[in-house]
Design an enzyme around this catalytic site. Structure first.
Site, short mmCIF file in Angstrom:
data_model
loop_
_atom_site.label_atom_id
_atom_site.label_comp_id
_atom_site.label_asym_id
_atom_site.label_seq_id
_atom_site.Cartn_x
_atom_site.Cartn_y
_atom_site.Cartn_z
N CYS A 353 0.82 -1.21 0.00
CA CYS A 353 0.00 0.00 0.00
C CYS A 353 0.86 1.26 0.00
CB CYS A 353 -0.95 -0.03 1.18
SG CYS A 353 -2.13 -1.35 0.96
N GLU A 354 1.58 1.43 -1.06
CA GLU A 354 2.39 2.63 -1.29
C GLU A 354 2.52 2.80 -2.77
OE1 GLU A 354 6.10 3.44 0.56
OE2 GLU A 354 5.47 2.47 2.41
N TYR A 381 20.22 -8.92 -1.62
CA TYR A 381 19.54 -7.91 -0.80
C TYR A 381 18.07 -7.75 -1.18
CZ TYR A 381 24.37 -6.83 0.38
OH TYR A 381 25.68 -6.92 0.79
#
Ligand code: LLP
Length: 423
Positions: A353-354, A381
């Site tokens: 949610c971004e 990573y």
């Protein structure tokens, strides 16, 4: 096909379908679910061998934070590599993988007593001191042989969050304090074996690393003067070599990077009349980055504006926060239409949610719900930094080679994610 350069050694496109290690990427997605990171065994071994060939005398310790995983640690141990660990968790994993103490390098800018004690118990050959009070604390914990990490003041050309050699870095000791740490080791009963530098990560050229090596030669000579003839028997140059995530990035090869550093070291050491030390290298990303391909399933395809059409996949910043954190760029390919020319530029986003963006404006043939989307060079990573943001379970990882795939890390279940809650 240019994207093949970013993919693992075993990647091939047959009848339009991307295969890794002889297995179709979409089959991997069907069998193991998505998101999934598929690691190519041949590439992992080839990268490990490239380091060993470029530095046959050196200890190559896998920077395990790039992807701490039992199967990978074992595979690298078979190739003669050790491990660089920086927490109790990474240390414990390396022990379980059977990495011998003489190939273990223990880091941490804020080591706990438990970490120091466990390092000593594991027989870790090198503990890298990163704070003045670690001298006495390491000795009390039973540690014997240490390096001192020093900040060279050299600024690497990389994202500021992964630049570590500059003055004011939270890592290492400024030169005067590093000398003081070395001075105190004798009284504490430690063996001050040598020095450590690591100037940063995702380096796309060698210049800053070469300068750091030269600087270290001068610093070692200054230490000899200050410390009554002490000379470093071991010099650890850290990691840092970058990988290519998109076509316009061109990192040096392992061979180029390592041979330039070793040549520079030999010259600098000769210049200062220092005996050639044992070299330690700690590559993380360059061992595992290109070996790993992230596979996602396409869901919603949404035209958001004239300029932007989103392709939403079933993962996102929760399994690869690097674009959000470092502005890292990736590219993508549709696994079963890998040879079709791209028609429009799509922006790959996820479920979080971004306004997250995994890949900005990549040319793809029209993506459809259910397609498998592959992101190359996603082995470092990513899973290592994954989170449960929005309560998404962390993805699985497989090792592929010779037409077979083996699960090396299972997918987290929703029950596991929810189980931490107090009832
Ligand atoms: N040695 C030390 C002491 C390190 O701190 C690191 C990485 C390495 C070796 C391995 O460096 P590599 O060869 O992987 O560049 N999360 C960031 C990267 C952080 C690197 C931290 N230290 C990213 O996703 O770019």
């Amino acid at each position: 096909m240019p994207v093949l350069d970013l993919l693992p050694d075993s990647a091939a496109v047959e009848d339009g379908a991307l295969a890794i290690g002889g297995v179709r990427a979409s089959e991997l997605a069907d069998e193991f679910g998505t998101p999934l990171v598929a690691y190519c065994e041949a590439t992992l071994r080839a990268q490990a061998r490239a380091y060993r060939a470029a530095a046959p005398e050196a200890l190559v310790a896998y920077g395990s934070k790039a992807f701490p995983n039992l199967a990978l640690l074992r595979l690298f141990a078979e190739e003669g590599l050790g491990a660089d660990v920086s927490t109790l968790g990474e240390l414990e994993l390396a022990r379980r993988a059977g990495v011998p103490g003489e190939r273990l390098v223990v880091h941490g800018n804020n080591k706990s007593d438990e970490e120091l004690r466990t390092a000593a118990e594991a027989g870790a050959d090198l503990v890298v001191l990163d704070a003045l009070d670690e001298v006495e604390r390491a000795a009390a914990a039973g540690v014997r042989r240490v390096l001192v990490r020093v900040t060279s003041g050299i600024e690497a050309d990389t994202h500021e969050a992964i630049r570590t050699g500059h003055h004011g870095s939270k890592f290492g000791l400024p030169p005067e304090e590093a000398v003081e740490a070395l001075r105190r080791t004798a009284a504490a009963g430690l063996d001050p074996a040598g020095l450590h530098v690591h100037i940063g990560s995702q380096l796309l050229e060698t210049q800053a690393a070469r300068m750091a090596v030269e600087w270290l030669g001068a610093f070692a000579a200054a230490c000899r003067t200050e410390l009554g003839g002490w000379e470093p028997a071991v010099v650890d140059l850290g990691g840092g070599l970058g990988v290519r995530h998109v076509e316009d990035e061109e990192p040096p090869s392992v061979e180029e990077f390592v041979s330039e550093l070793l040549q520079r070291l030999e010259r600098a050491w000769d210049l200062h009349g220092l005996p050639q030390p044992l070299v330690v290298l700690e590559p993380g990303r360059s061992l595992v980055g290109r070996a790993g391909v992230a596979l996602y399933r396409v869901g919603a395809v949404k035209r958001a504006s004239e300029a932007t059409t989103y392709v939403a996949v079933d993962g996102g910043m929760s399994d690869n926060p690097r674009p959000q954190l470092y502005g890292a760029r990736y590219t993508a390919v549709l696994a079963d239409r890998a040879d079709e020319p791209g028609e429009h530029a799509y922006t790959v986003t996820g479920k979080n949610c971004e306004e997250e963006v995994l890949v900005r404006r990549v040319l793809l043939p029209e993506p459809r719900r259910g397609d498998v989307l592959a992101i190359p060079a996603a082995g470092a990573y990513t899973l290592a930094m994954s989170s449960n943001y929005n309560l998404l379970p962390r993805p699985a990882a497989v090792l592929v080679g010779d037409g077979e795939a083996r699960l090396i890390r299972r997918r987290e279940t929703l029950d596991e994610v929810l189980s931490l809650e107090s009832p």
